[in-house]
Design a protein around this motif. Structure first.
Motif: not given
Length: 431
Positions: A168-195
């Motif tokens: 995920i860290e590499e995908q974020v670094k290599t993302a070419t557009d803001t939307a793709t990067k934000n989608n990756l980070l938003n998906e990562l952030a929501t992982r803490v909700i259920s726990p």
């Protein structure tokens, strides 16, 4: 016999609470790299505001907690503290949805508020519920509950929220557009909700259990009245010199404990180790602490007094800190993990030594000691500032934070714990 049964029941209840303390507290080691990635923080200084927000709550809430406990008693105070913790856990839901670092820190601070109340109640309780000379043994049992939970929490949360972290860290670094990067980070952030929702539900259920339990109250006003006649001449808690020295000792101890447990991952990252490995390093330190607690249960007070155990632990901390400085790679990480062994018996020894002989000032003295937990907020932040600002190297910054702390802890163990007392120091040693 009935008193022993009541004490045993109380120890079981407090043991459950210490398990909760450990599970929530030692999530920070996983949250630091997680939030650094999910919230795109620039450096470790920002990331370590995770520990700052969490532990500073103890500084601000410890004295109010003692006031609350005087009104509610121990049992109701503990239940209230759990409910506050649950509220803090639920703040993670909007924080994750908004990917707001500020909201995450708010949730951590609220969790710390609840823990401040719980710690202010439970630590003197477990110290006083039996003979003071064996208090370190009882706190060691609590420490096992705490550290078993602490070993499980980063492994569980790490597996849930940092799964495939390097990819995920590499995908974020290599993302070419803001939307793709934000989608990756938003998906990562929501992982803490259920726990965190599950954790909030469990904590609320525990609060209900504590509220309905028959946990016995202890009259702190009479405690130690026969062991230190100087109590009757004291008009304020600040007149107990050994307590004031103990507050500083606990401040430094919590600082080095958090450094060994939460900063071990950051130290490994500085050495170039991947996030998929460093996310588990906290568990190594806690396993080492668990071994230390077992040693404490076996040896205190039968073979060694609380203060002697503290002195030996401080010397071990000095040796291991020097070893971290002169080594590198996984050898250095191993010595940081071994600091858990050196740290294990420190809280179990410092707290009862500092609180001994306070009588009616016990609750206020406990609150001052809990304020000392703020060391966990400031020492790691000092470490990251020194290294990230390139004032000192990574190894030098670590040593600067650790070595003076262990030397002071050694001083408290050999002399400071008895400062200002009018009774022989053997009063609190094993017979």
């Amino acid at each position: 016999m009935e008193q022993k049964q009541n004490n045993r029941y109380a120890i079981i209840i407090i043991g459950i609470l210490f398990f909760v303390f450990g599970f929530v507290t030692w999530l920070n080691g996983t949250l630091i790299p997680f939030l650094k990635l999910a919230c795109q923080l620039e450096n470790d200084i920002q990331a370590f505001f995770v520990t700052f927000a969490f532990y500073m709550a103890y500084f601000f809430l410890a004295i109010p907690s003692s006031i609350i406990l005087k009104k509610t008693g121990f049992k109701n105070g503990m239940a209230l503290g759990l409910l506050v913790m649950a509220a803090g856990s639920l703040i993670f839901v909007p924080a994750a949805n908004a990917r707001s670092f500020g909201l995450f820190l708010t949730g951590l601070f609220v969790q710390g508020m609840g823990l401040a109340l719980l710690q202010t109640a439970s630590n003197p309780y477990i110290s006083i519920v039996g003979p003071i000379e064996s208090a370190a043994k009882r706190i060691s049992i609590m420490g096992i509950c705490n550290k078993i939970a602490g070993m499980l929490s980063p492994i569980i949360l790490g597996a849930l929220v940092l799964k495939n972290a390097n990819a995920i860290e590499e995908q974020v670094k290599t993302a070419t557009d803001t939307a793709t990067k934000n989608n990756l980070l938003n998906e990562l952030a929501t992982r803490v909700i259920s726990p965190y929702i599950i954790m909030a539900v469990v904590i609320v259920l525990l609060a209900i259990m504590i509220k309905k339990s028959s946990l016995p109250e202890i009259d702190m006003n009479r405690e130690d009245a026969t062991t230190n006649n100087s109590i009757v001449t004291k008009t304020g808690v600040f007149q107990f010199k050994h307590l004031m020295l103990g507050v500083l000792c606990l401040f430094l101890y919590v600082g080095v404990e958090v450094m060994a447990g939460d900063a071990i991952g950051a130290y490994g990252r500085e050495l170039g180790m991947p996030l998929d490995e460093t996310k588990y390093f906290t568990a190594f330190t806690l396993f080492s602490m668990l071994a230390g607690y077992i040693i404490g249960i076996i040896t205190i007070p039968k073979y060694i007094s609380q203060q002697n155990a503290l002195a030996i632990s401080a010397v071990a901390g000095i040796i291991f800190s020097m070893a971290v400085f002169v080594t590198t790679g996984y050898t250095a990480i191993t010595f940081i993990a071994l600091l858990g062994l050196a740290n294990a018996l420190m809280w179990p020894a410092i707290f009862p030594l500092a609180i001994s002989g306070l009588g009616k000032f016990t609750k206020t003295g406990s609150a001052l000691l809990i304020m000392g937990i703020a060391g966990g907020a400031l020492l790691p932040l000092l470490y990251t500032t020194l290294k990230d600002k390139e004032i000192f190297s990574n190894a030098q910054s670590f040593l600067i934070c650790m070595l003076p702390s262990y030397f002071y802890i050694f001083y408290f163990a050999v002399k400071g714990y008895a400062a200002g007392k009018t009774i022989p120091s053997t009063k609190i040693q094993a017979a």
